[in-house]
Design a protein around this motif. Structure first.
Motif, short mmCIF file in Angstrom:
data_model
loop_
_atom_site.label_atom_id
_atom_site.label_comp_id
_atom_site.label_asym_id
_atom_site.label_seq_id
_atom_site.Cartn_x
_atom_site.Cartn_y
_atom_site.Cartn_z
N UNK A 118 26.98 46.06 54.36
CA UNK A 118 26.90 44.91 53.45
C UNK A 118 27.99 44.99 52.38
N UNK A 119 28.24 46.19 51.86
CA UNK A 119 29.29 46.35 50.86
C UNK A 119 30.66 46.06 51.45
N UNK A 120 30.90 46.48 52.70
CA UNK A 120 32.18 46.16 53.34
C UNK A 120 32.35 44.65 53.46
N UNK A 121 31.30 43.96 53.84
CA UNK A 121 31.37 42.50 53.99
C UNK A 121 31.66 41.84 52.64
N UNK A 122 30.92 42.24 51.59
CA UNK A 122 31.15 41.67 50.26
C UNK A 122 32.56 41.97 49.75
N UNK A 123 33.01 43.22 49.95
CA UNK A 123 34.34 43.59 49.48
C UNK A 123 35.42 42.83 50.25
N UNK A 158 43.94 33.48 52.89
CA UNK A 158 44.65 33.42 54.16
C UNK A 158 44.62 34.71 54.94
N UNK A 159 44.22 35.81 54.29
CA UNK A 159 44.13 37.07 55.04
C UNK A 159 42.79 37.10 55.77
N UNK A 160 42.77 37.69 56.94
CA UNK A 160 41.51 37.71 57.70
C UNK A 160 40.49 38.68 57.09
N UNK A 161 39.24 38.24 57.06
CA UNK A 161 38.16 39.08 56.52
C UNK A 161 38.00 40.37 57.31
N UNK A 162 38.11 40.27 58.64
CA UNK A 162 37.91 41.43 59.48
C UNK A 162 38.93 42.51 59.18
N UNK A 163 40.15 42.12 58.78
CA UNK A 163 41.19 43.10 58.46
C UNK A 163 40.79 43.93 57.24
N UNK A 164 40.27 43.27 56.21
CA UNK A 164 39.84 43.98 55.01
C UNK A 164 38.65 44.88 55.31
N UNK A 198 36.52 50.38 56.17
CA UNK A 198 35.87 51.32 57.09
C UNK A 198 36.81 52.48 57.42
N UNK A 199 38.09 52.19 57.64
CA UNK A 199 39.07 53.24 57.97
C UNK A 199 39.22 54.21 56.80
#
Length: 160
Positions: free
Chosen positions: A121-126, A136-142, A147-148
């Protein structure tokens, strides 16, 4: 001599539970504090500050102080349980030995879900916050970047 005696009695206590010590107990209080700060601090406040601010009507420090007091009591309870039941498994072992094995099973799964879902959940919010800063940057990239970073921190901190 008394140090050797206390180590022997600790080992005997573990064996009384049917547990053979095979893991290296290498996590100190400082390690836990640093891990908690590294894991939660960069992401959690950033991701939820607005929600906390709005819900508390601007009294964010009070919310965190109340949370700190609750976490201190939680940490003290875990310390007592770790002394009383020195087994791996944390909540699973404590509840299973203290209440009932079935209750321990469910408590263990509940805490595992907490360990998996809260960081997710924190990764999604961040990631959502980063998209707000860098449109314009993709959410999945962040999310993948967070996660990395967390994975590298974990891998560097694990020893056996």
């Amino acid at each position: 001599m008394s140090q050797q005696h206390s180590e022997l009695s600790a080992q005997q206590q573990l064996e009384a539970y049917g547990y053979k010590q095979e893991l290296k107990r290498s996590v100190s209080t400082t390690d836990l504090l640093v891990y908690g700060l590294v894991f939660m601090v960069p992401i959690a406040p950033w991701a939820i500050f607005g929600t906390v601010y709005n819900s508390s009507r601007g009294m964010v420090p009070l919310v965190y102080i109340v949370g700190l007091v609750a976490m201190i009591f939680t940490a003290l309870a875990y310390a007592q349980m770790a002394k009383s039941i020195p087994l791996a498994g944390s909540v699973f072992s404590y509840v299973g030995r203290g209440i009932h094995p079935t209750a321990g099973f469910f408590a263990g799964w509940a805490i595992l879900l907490d360990y998996l879902l809260v960081p997710t959940l924190l990764y999604v919010f961040a990631a959502e916050s980063m998209v707000g800063i860098f449109p314009g940057t993709p959410r999945w990239l962040w999310a993948l970047l967070f996660v990395a970073i967390n994975t590298v921190i974990n891998l560097l901190g694990v020893s056996s």
